[in-house]
Design an enzyme around this catalytic site. Structure first.
Site, PDB file in Angstrom:
ATOM      1  NE  ARG A  93       9.535  86.275 -51.725  1.00  0.00           N
ATOM      2  CZ  ARG A  93      10.031  86.376 -52.961  1.00  0.00           C
ATOM      3  NH1 ARG A  93       9.410  87.068 -53.896  1.00  0.00           N
ATOM      4  NH2 ARG A  93      11.183  85.790 -53.287  1.00  0.00           N
ATOM      5  N   GLY A  94      12.356  89.003 -50.628  1.00  0.00           N
ATOM      6  CA  GLY A  94      13.571  88.878 -51.425  1.00  0.00           C
ATOM      7  C   GLY A  94      14.605  89.814 -50.821  1.00  0.00           C
ATOM      8  CB  ALA A  95      18.107  89.220 -49.742  1.00  0.00           C
ATOM      9  NE  ARG A 142      11.296  87.808 -43.756  1.00  0.00           N
ATOM     10  CZ  ARG A 142      11.326  87.068 -44.864  1.00  0.00           C
ATOM     11  NH1 ARG A 142      11.170  87.637 -46.044  1.00  0.00           N
ATOM     12  NH2 ARG A 142      11.519  85.767 -44.790  1.00  0.00           N
ATOM     13  CD  GLN A 144       8.624  81.785 -50.798  1.00  0.00           C
ATOM     14  OE1 GLN A 144       8.396  80.578 -50.773  1.00  0.00           O
ATOM     15  NE2 GLN A 144       9.019  82.442 -49.722  1.00  0.00           N
ATOM     16  CG  ASP A 177      17.413  85.451 -48.161  1.00  0.00           C
ATOM     17  OD1 ASP A 177      17.295  84.466 -48.912  1.00  0.00           O
ATOM     18  OD2 ASP A 177      16.547  86.332 -48.073  1.00  0.00           O
ATOM     19  CG  ASN A 183      18.471  80.983 -51.174  1.00  0.00           C
ATOM     20  OD1 ASN A 183      18.064  82.144 -51.193  1.00  0.00           O
ATOM     21  ND2 ASN A 183      18.080  80.083 -52.057  1.00  0.00           N
ATOM     22  CE  LYS A 184      12.328  81.376 -48.478  1.00  0.00           C
ATOM     23  NZ  LYS A 184      11.896  81.979 -47.192  1.00  0.00           N
TER      24      LYS A 184
END
Lengths: 353, 353
Positions: free
Chosen positions: B47-49, B84, B195, B235, B245-246
């Site tokens: 995970r993570g862009a 995603r 996270q 992201d 972002n998140k």
């Protein structure tokens, strides 16, 4: 509401609905001493500003059953008043009761205190119902405007579990829902204590449609027009309309302001601290790390189980202050008013100085 | 960093650090097919862009090992690209690779794709390190100004776990900490996927002082001067500097703005979508309710266990958009710039239109 009152008296016995077991288990717990009541308030078996005010008054009464001396009255008030620092209701109810009792002979103090606590309990229930009636108009008006179900976002639990009955922030929702106005509630999970699950439990009992969301979500929903109205409670309101409520309330108020969403605070007079003007003067309770670290849920077999989250250092501030400039209005038992000194004075002229 | 790279290749085998098991268990998982990689991205084993961009490229390579036809290349790119929707890195890395591979004979495609994925992986690590070097100056400057440890607030995980190495938002912290600049990190828990515990794990490994807080807490800390600087990841960044972002990032940006706290976004060029100007154009991923409902922790005996939270209806939007007006600046591999079209053009003139 359906669940009955959160604090009940039966033949001189005080029983509280133990909220640390909710929503998994509905258990009333017998409270026989001031010490037991102090513990119940501290660990949040009873919680919510209006309710802990009532619980504190019953705690004072219980202390006087065996020893109604001045010294024991002072000790009990000190013990109970120190359990939680932020909500003004607790200290106020205890101080008022103490002042009244010092004018009464010790032999009559228990009876007087117990009757007074019962009266305060009834009064809170009545005030909550009035807040519901006044606030319901906001929901009706939103429904008239949009023609669809009104989406209300709330944070923490300010429903009947946080009061004696009806609630503060949820009372308008219950009144509107009872009238047949379609309403849907976005329920903030409210970490770390997850009071959102108490709100979800309440709303389920009253059959009000609702959806639980992470505390992070409200801003996104407001950006996309999916929140018509925010209503939250308050643990202490300043004379100038600043509001201290469950931590995270300030973030939702900022998002509401940024997106033109009305942000209302259900504020019974019992939550207003007329002695202070600025939110910075309100003591913010810092609670133990274990509230973040430990989470209770159901395991695969449906048993209640606690798990520990993996971090070494936590900080846990229980409240934050939302400045009056971010609050669209206050919903009080006497009606709605702007969150300002002038607004509050217009409804409560007896406190104008 | 100490934990090694998050995606590793050994003799033609791809291994990923499985983040769904962290921080409880450090396990590398062998990935042999595009389908396995797609699953790993979808359920957030990686995970993570920046990292899912690299993982996507390796996924394409793996698909070509047994069948390097145009049809299979198209199928694999479609499969992986659809896992995603929000982070632009994933689609971009896959599209770039696909364009390159169509000019290559099928017999050479696997070798070329694999080498390209390795090059992208190395490149991401280098870019992250550069973001760290540029961003560290913000922390050094804050330390010079205050003379004490710099309090940085971050949301989600944008550290080495979200990249190949170093991280984006955490890279400046690692660089400053490595130079001996005292720094303390407020780590947002980041519900629903928590996270923050990945961030706490990373920071522990690198011995950076930190404290985990509920997502509700950052506003209160900023009101009280306890945050010097916010740094988060992204992201997808628009050509005009809006940042996706998140979920919850927007709320922290509002609070930073309201309290005069600098709010920086670590934005590698790979996160910038030059084709769009407004955050509203970014698709926001909606994930399953089970992410809110199920929480994994340790039971009393130290075993990893999942519990279920008690609510019937959940909604789970994974990202939100922070408008450029709330962003103090972007930290890119080419240096810092304002979050605006002009700012981005000054650093990336090749994208000026």
């Amino acid at each position: 509401m359906n669940g009955g009152r959160t604090i009940q008296t039966k033949g001189g016995v005080v029983e509280i609905l133990d909220q640390t077991l909710l929503p998994f288990e509905t258990t009333f717990r017998r409270i026989e001493t001031a010490e037991q009541m102090a513990e119940a308030i501290r660990v949040m078996r009873v919680r919510g500003a209006p309710l802990i005010g009532v619980a504190g008054a019953f705690g004072v009464a219980l202390a006087l059953k065996s020893d109604a001396s001045d010294a024991n009255l002072a000790r009990a008030c000190e013990l109970l008043g120190a359990t939680r620092p932020t909500a003004v209701n607790l200290r106020r109810r205890i101080d008022e009761l103490r002042r009244e009792l010092t004018t009464v002979r010790p032999a009559e103090r228990f009876t007087r205190a117990y009757a007074r606590a019962q009266a305060i309990s009834d009064e809170e229930a009545t005030l909550s119902r009035r807040i519901g009636e006044h606030g319901a108009e906001l929901i009706r008006a939103a429904h008239r405007r949009t023609g669809r179900a009104v989406n209300v976002l709330t944070h923490c639990n300010a429903g009947w579990l946080a009061t004696v009955d009806w609630g503060t922030a949820l009372a308008p929702i219950y009144v509107a829902h009872g009238e047949g106005v379609p309403v849907h509630v976005w329920v903030d999970e409210t970490r770390p204590r997850n009071q959102g699950y108490l709100t979800a439990y309440e709303l389920s009992q009253e059959r009000v449609p609702h959806t639980v969301i992470a505390d992070n979500t409200g801003g996104h929903l407001m950006q996309h027009g999916r929140v018509d109205l925010c209503i939250v409670g308050t643990d202490r309101t300043t004379a100038a309309g600043d509001v201290c409520n469950k931590v995270g309330t300030y973030l939702k108020a900022l998002a509401a302001h940024d997106n033109g969403v009305p942000f209302y605070v259900a504020a019974p007079e019992s939550s207003i601290d007329w002695s202070i003007s600025h939110g910075r003067e309100i003591p913010i309770e810092e609670r133990g790390a274990e509230e973040l670290e430990r989470i209770r849920g159901l395991d695969a077999s449906g048993q209640v189980l606690e798990v520990r989250l993996p971090a070494s250092a936590f900080a846990n501030f229980a409240f934050d202050v939302t400045p009056a400039r971010l609050v669209t209005g206050l919903i009080t038992e006497r009606g709605l008013c702007p969150a300002s000194r002038e607004g509050l004075r217009s409804l409560f002229p007896e406190h104008a100085r």
